[in-house]
Design a protein around this motif. Structure first.
Motif, short mmCIF file in Angstrom:
data_model
loop_
_atom_site.label_atom_id
_atom_site.label_comp_id
_atom_site.label_asym_id
_atom_site.label_seq_id
_atom_site.Cartn_x
_atom_site.Cartn_y
_atom_site.Cartn_z
N THR A 180 0.80 4.10 -2.91
CA THR A 180 0.56 5.51 -2.61
C THR A 180 1.68 6.38 -3.16
O THR A 180 1.43 7.47 -3.70
CB THR A 180 0.43 5.71 -1.09
OG1 THR A 180 -0.71 4.98 -0.62
CG2 THR A 180 0.25 7.19 -0.74
N ASP B 72 1.11 9.39 -5.81
CA ASP B 72 1.52 10.76 -5.49
C ASP B 72 2.47 11.32 -6.54
O ASP B 72 2.36 12.48 -6.96
CB ASP B 72 2.17 10.81 -4.11
CG ASP B 72 1.19 10.63 -2.97
OD1 ASP B 72 -0.03 10.74 -3.21
OD2 ASP B 72 1.64 10.38 -1.83
N ASP C 37 0.83 -1.21 0.00
CA ASP C 37 0.00 0.00 0.00
C ASP C 37 0.86 1.25 0.00
O ASP C 37 0.53 2.25 -0.66
CB ASP C 37 -0.92 0.01 1.23
CG ASP C 37 -2.05 -0.99 1.12
OD1 ASP C 37 -2.32 -1.48 0.01
OD2 ASP C 37 -2.67 -1.29 2.17
N GLU D 138 -9.85 7.91 -6.34
CA GLU D 138 -9.43 8.20 -4.97
C GLU D 138 -9.65 9.67 -4.62
O GLU D 138 -10.17 9.98 -3.54
CB GLU D 138 -7.96 7.83 -4.79
CG GLU D 138 -7.71 6.33 -4.84
CD GLU D 138 -6.46 5.92 -4.08
OE1 GLU D 138 -5.75 6.80 -3.55
OE2 GLU D 138 -6.22 4.70 -4.01
#
Length: 214
Positions: A16, A20, A12, A67
């Motif tokens: 991420t 980003d 995870d 998201e």
């Protein structure tokens, strides 16, 4: 913590980091100007690893949109519980602005960067039109509720036009803040604090659309 849970947490974290980095590059260089290899280089990973998480660039940007728009909707959804119809709209606007200022790259990607997914209707089938998952649907519902409660100046309002006018006003304040980094010490412009500018804009629009008493 077990080894399986640790691996999931690490996975995870990598996911991420990829998202980003991709978000920042899409904002800076545009969707067409960014490759999966460029994203990998940005975070010093191999392109092969990136493809283990996302099969292609389109899949990656869709996941970003899911998201980011999901996070925005989550932050706004509780405003529907506010009893006063005008305060509901005011607080929705404040929460929207706070999201944008807290996550400027999210906002730039969502509303200030041309993306191919905007025309992909199938992408939004699960969330479109649901005030709990669709921020525009929530804003529209707040306007409709205000109309039902007799708070609007026009007895037969165009709810979409009102919602879009409020959205445009907020976007203008946000875009100036994000793009120009409106600093109060810029004496040639004499920028007022962001909160003051936001409330002034909301006052002007709400009084015009809903009447002087608001």
């Amino acid at each position: 913590m077990g080894s399986k849970e640790r691996r999931e947490r690490e996975r995870d974290a990598v996911r991420t980091k990829i998202l980003d980095a991709a978000r920042a590059l899409f904002v800076a260089q545009g969707y067409e100007g960014v490759s999966m290899r460029a994203i990998a280089e940005q975070i010093e990973y191999s392109p092969t690893l990136i493809y283990q998480y996302f099969k292609d660039k389109e899949t990656l940007v869709k996941e970003l949109c899911y998201e980011d728009f999901g996070e925005l909707a989550e932050r706004l959804k509780d405003t529907i519980r506010i009893p006063d119809p005008i305060e509901r709209l005011r607080q929705c606007g404040r929460e929207y602005l706070q999201f944008a200022i807290a996550f400027p790259n999210h906002y730039r990607l969502m509303f200030m960067t041309p993306l191919p997914v905007r025309d992909d209707k199938t992408m939004w089938e699960e969330t479109h039109g649901n005030p709990e998952t669709d921020a525009y649907a929530l804003l529209l519902r707040l306007v409709e509720m205000a109309a039902e409660e007799g708070a609007l100046r026009d007895p037969n309002p165009d709810a979409n036009l009102i919602a879009q006018t409020l959205w445009a006003g907020l976007h203008g304040v946000i875009a100036l803040e994000i793009v120009m980094a409106c600093k109060e010490e810029e004496e040639w412009l004499f920028w007022r604090p962001l909160s003051v500018r936001t409330e002034a804009m909301l006052d002007a629009l709400i009084k015009g659309l809903f009447g002087e008493k608001h």
